[in-house]
Design an enzyme around this catalytic site. Structure first.
Site, PDB file in Angstrom:
ATOM      1  CG  HIS A 195      -2.125  -0.992   0.801  1.00 59.90           C
ATOM      2  ND1 HIS A 195      -2.103  -2.305   1.197  1.00 59.90           N
ATOM      3  CD2 HIS A 195      -3.226  -0.845   0.018  1.00 59.90           C
ATOM      4  CE1 HIS A 195      -3.172  -2.913   0.701  1.00 59.90           C
ATOM      5  NE2 HIS A 195      -3.866  -2.049  -0.004  1.00 59.90           N
ATOM      6  NE  ARG A 302      -6.353   0.327  -2.430  1.00 56.93           N
ATOM      7  CZ  ARG A 302      -5.879   0.408  -3.682  1.00 56.93           C
ATOM      8  NH1 ARG A 302      -5.784   1.579  -4.269  1.00 56.93           N
ATOM      9  NH2 ARG A 302      -5.514  -0.684  -4.329  1.00 56.93           N
ATOM     10  NE  ARG A 338     -11.235  -1.574  -0.378  1.00 55.62           N
ATOM     11  CZ  ARG A 338      -9.972  -1.853  -0.692  1.00 55.62           C
ATOM     12  NH1 ARG A 338      -9.696  -2.795  -1.565  1.00 55.62           N
ATOM     13  NH2 ARG A 338      -8.991  -1.171  -0.163  1.00 55.62           N
ATOM     14  CG  ASN A 461      -3.322  -4.731  -5.985  1.00 53.71           C
ATOM     15  OD1 ASN A 461      -2.921  -4.875  -7.124  1.00 53.71           O
ATOM     16  ND2 ASN A 461      -3.759  -3.579  -5.515  1.00 53.71           N
ATOM     17  CG  ASP A 462      -5.481  -8.458  -1.189  1.00 58.10           C
ATOM     18  OD1 ASP A 462      -4.421  -8.728  -0.607  1.00 58.10           O
ATOM     19  OD2 ASP A 462      -6.170  -7.466  -0.920  1.00 58.10           O
ATOM     20  NE  ARG A 472      -1.267  -5.887  -1.603  1.00 59.50           N
ATOM     21  CZ  ARG A 472      -2.472  -5.328  -1.704  1.00 59.50           C
ATOM     22  NH1 ARG A 472      -3.556  -6.068  -1.523  1.00 59.50           N
ATOM     23  NH2 ARG A 472      -2.630  -4.073  -2.001  1.00 59.50           N
ATOM     24  CB  CYS A 509     -10.290  -2.029  -8.874  1.00 61.44           C
ATOM     25  SG  CYS A 509     -10.601  -3.117  -7.472  1.00 61.44           S
TER      26      CYS A 509
HETATM   27  C1  PEP Z   1      -6.681  -5.465  -4.590  1.00 62.59           C
HETATM   28  O1  PEP Z   1      -6.437  -6.270  -3.692  1.00 62.59           O
HETATM   29  O2  PEP Z   1      -6.402  -5.669  -5.794  1.00 62.59           O
HETATM   30  C2  PEP Z   1      -7.286  -4.166  -4.279  1.00 62.59           C
HETATM   31  C3  PEP Z   1      -7.672  -3.348  -5.218  1.00 62.59           C
HETATM   32  O3  PEP Z   1      -7.412  -3.815  -2.962  1.00 62.59           O
HETATM   33  P1  PEP Z   1      -6.177  -3.348  -2.030  1.00 62.59           P
HETATM   34  O4  PEP Z   1      -5.002  -3.096  -2.932  1.00 62.59           O
HETATM   35  O5  PEP Z   1      -6.599  -2.130  -1.312  1.00 62.59           O
HETATM   36  O6  PEP Z   1      -5.994  -4.536  -1.143  1.00 62.59           O
HETATM   37 MG    MG Z   2      -7.351  -6.030  -1.745  1.00 59.60          MG
END
Ligand code: PEP
Ligand code: MG
Length: 611
Positions: A195, A302, A338, A461-462, A472, A509
């Protein structure tokens, strides 16, 4: 210094070049001076200094406790345990005895009594008591910091425009960076989608993470060059290097100005397929960047960052005004809120550390909201109330692992709806409710989830983290973080198909959406919308407008038969070279890919040494 030693290779996470003075943040562990006391007066003073440090720690703990939401009962208890440890005879009494009997300074005495307490706690045949060792350490560190008079805010003391070099910067700290004073950012640790990287991108600060040892190797106050695209950091640059990078910087800026023209047009392919391009934001202030860069809505807000940046938990009214303002600023475009995705690396000052061994698999996100119901409800009430103002609010639940969890979240939402109806508070009864697809179990039951929601948004991302099984934010496994891994591509395809079969739109996203290199793949996978960092929008829209959907679909069919991410990457590189050579050259995408494999070899080499 030879060239090899002057170049540090990290992971470029926020494009752009910075040339400037390095400011190395020293957040090393507290140094403990060991000095002898020479006279009776100084002895009294030293005891008073220790008492003052303990009292300050006591006050700080009390303040922290007051700030905690009453929902966090177990954490309030933990802080009370810390307060007790502070005055425990084993630590408080022993330290004072050591100062008086051995004529030594308070820090030295405290470290010695902590070490004895440590031994005694560890030897106790009781799991609970053994578990208190970490609490003893935490309490000790708090007092030692007070004795050393250390400042807590990392950025204090920065008086000019600098390239910040730090071991790590938490997402909350990163959000407080003064971007007019920060030319660039380098950290020892971190990954592409941590992040901190996401915040650096949204603030448009060139950044390199995972540049191991940078805090040790970068000379404080010296001129350095940072390339946020290739992940390179050049120490002691030559005149020629400075000239070369300054020219590249100018070239990049000119290119971005040139493509800014397409940013406000719809992203339509040459064969007339339209893909909605939206923005991801962490703070309301980014709405300006989203609109300026041609976002067609907010695909992901977020909301947790608003909670992370403050000392106390925001109440429903504060949240309502925040969401309402955001909806009004974007009207008539949609705003996707979200619900809280706190936990793991996203921590807030008012939010207690959960001491989880594996926080990424722990009580985070929707799980945390379902655990702390009152907190969740107050956010849902604020979102629903804001939905009634302009009718453009969409709600999305993060990290849902299956239908049971989704139904539970929807049940809470239903209760809040009923409450508002009873209270005659207006809200949008048709507010779309969606779910993020971020864990493999959600992909597996995507057809079932689709029946319960109005849209899907894939959080790669997750999803990448959980499907490949790597952290990550961990630079040691960053080489395995492969968005083009065949498993990831299959998961995206399955999700899109399940969504479309149920007649709901599917968005993506994760950071992958804002990476121009992936445009042919994402188009071919038939996503309905892509939501990304606002700064990435013009580049992505520019490539979409110059692509043909038919070619992208054909390419995806071929890619889905390939067995490794490297094979797919090579093919993508060829497409880019043929169709978008200036993107490839200006952003050194070929170098990025080569560096990634160098990075990988370097790590494998290092691991061989380790084992
Ligand atoms: C993701 O996990 O791809 C996402 C958009 O949420 P975050 O990056 O805030 O975990
Ligand atoms: Mg995520």
């Amino acid at each position: 210094m030879d060239t090899a030693h002057r170049i540090l290779q990290g992971i470029g996470v926020s494009p752009g070049i910075a040339i400037g003075k390095a400011y190395v943040l020293n957040r090393a562990r507290i140094v403990v001076p060991e000095t002898n006391i020479l006279d009776e007066d100084s002895l009294d003073e030293e005891c008073e200094r220790f008492e003052a440090a303990v009292s300050k720690a006591e006050r700080d703990l009390e303040e922290l406790k007051q700030r905690l939401h009453p929902d966090f009962k177990e954490h309030i208890k933990l802080l009370e345990v810390h307060q007790m440890i502070l005055r425990d005879r084993l630590i408080y009494g022993e330290t004072l005895d050591l100062i008086r009997n051995e004529w030594i300074n308070a820090q030295w005495a405290l470290v010695r009594s902590l070490s004895r307490a440590h031994e005694r706690f560890s030897a106790i045949d009781d799991e609970y008591m053994r578990g208190r060792v970490a609490d003893v350490d935490a309490v000790g560190e708090r007092v030692l910091r007070n004795l050393a008079g250390r400042e807590e805010t990392p950025f204090e003391g920065i008086r000019e425009r600098v390239i910040l070099v730090a071991h790590d910067i938490s997402p909350a700290d990163a959000a407080q960076l003064e971007f007019d004073r920060t030319l660039g950012l380098i950290t020892d640790i971190g990954g592409r989608t941590s992040h901190t990287s996401i915040v650096a991108q949204s603030l448009n600060i060139p950044a390199v993470v995972g540049a191991e040892q940078s805090t040790k190797l970068v000379p404080n106050g010296e001129i350095i060059i940072l390339d946020g695209t290739t992940g390179r950091v050049i120490l002691s640059p030559t005149e020629e290097e400075i000239k070369h990078y300054a020219e590249r910087q100018e070239e990049l800026e000119n290119y971005l100005k040139q493509i800014a023209r397409v940013a406000h047009l719809p992203a339509k392919t040459l064969d007339s397929h339209w893909v909605r391009v939206e923005a991801n934001i962490e703070l309301q202030e980014e709405v300006v960047a989203a609109r300026d860069n041609g976002a067609e809505g907010i695909g992901l807000y977020r909301t947790e960052f608003f909670f992370m940046n403050r000392e106390i938990l925001p109440d429903e009214e504060t949240l309502y005004h925040e969401y309402r303002e955001l909806a009004e600023l974007m009207e008539p475009m949609a705003v996707t809120l979200r619900t809280l995705d706190l936990g793991a690396e996203k921590l807030a000052a008012w939010f207690p550390r959960l001491e989880e061994i594996n926080p990424a698999l722990g009580l985070r996100s929707i799980r945390l909201c379902l655990h702390y119901r009152e907190l969740f409800k107050s956010q849902l009430r604020a979102i629903l109330r804001a939905s009634g103002v302009a009718g453009n609010v969409r709600l999305m639940f993060p990290l849902v692992s299956g239908v049971g969890e989704l139904l539970e979240a929807k049940k809470v939402l239903g209760e809040v709806r009923e409450e508002l109806t009873r209270q005659r508070i207006p809200f949008d009864h048709h507010m779309p409710v969606g779910v993020m697809i971020e864990v493999p179990s959600a992909v597996a039951v995507a057809d079932m989830l689709a029946k319960e929601v109005d849209f899907f948004s894939i959080g790669t991302n997750d999803l990448i983290q959980y499907s490949i099984g790597i952290d990550r934010a961990n630079e040691h496994v960053a080489y395995l973080y492969e968005p083009l891994h065949p498993a990831v591509l299959r998961f995206i395809k399955q999700t899109v198909e399940a969504g479309h079969r149920a007649g709901i739109p599917v968005s993506l996203c994760g950071e992958m959406a804002g990476e121009p290199l992936f445009v042919p793949i994402l188009l071919g996978l038939q996503l309905d919308s892509l939501s990304m960092n606002p700064r990435a929008i013009p580049r992505v829209k520019n490539l979409i407008a110059r692509s043909r959907m038919r070619d992208c679909r054909r390419f995806v069919r071929k890619a889905l038969e390939m067995t490794t991410a490297s094979e797919i990457t090579l093919q993508l590189q060829e497409i880019l070279l043929k169709k978008f050579p200036e993107e490839l050259r200006l952003f050194e995408l070929d170098a990025v890919l080569t560096d990634a494999s160098l990075h990988r070899k370097r790590r494998l080499g290092k691991d061989r040494w380790k084992f």
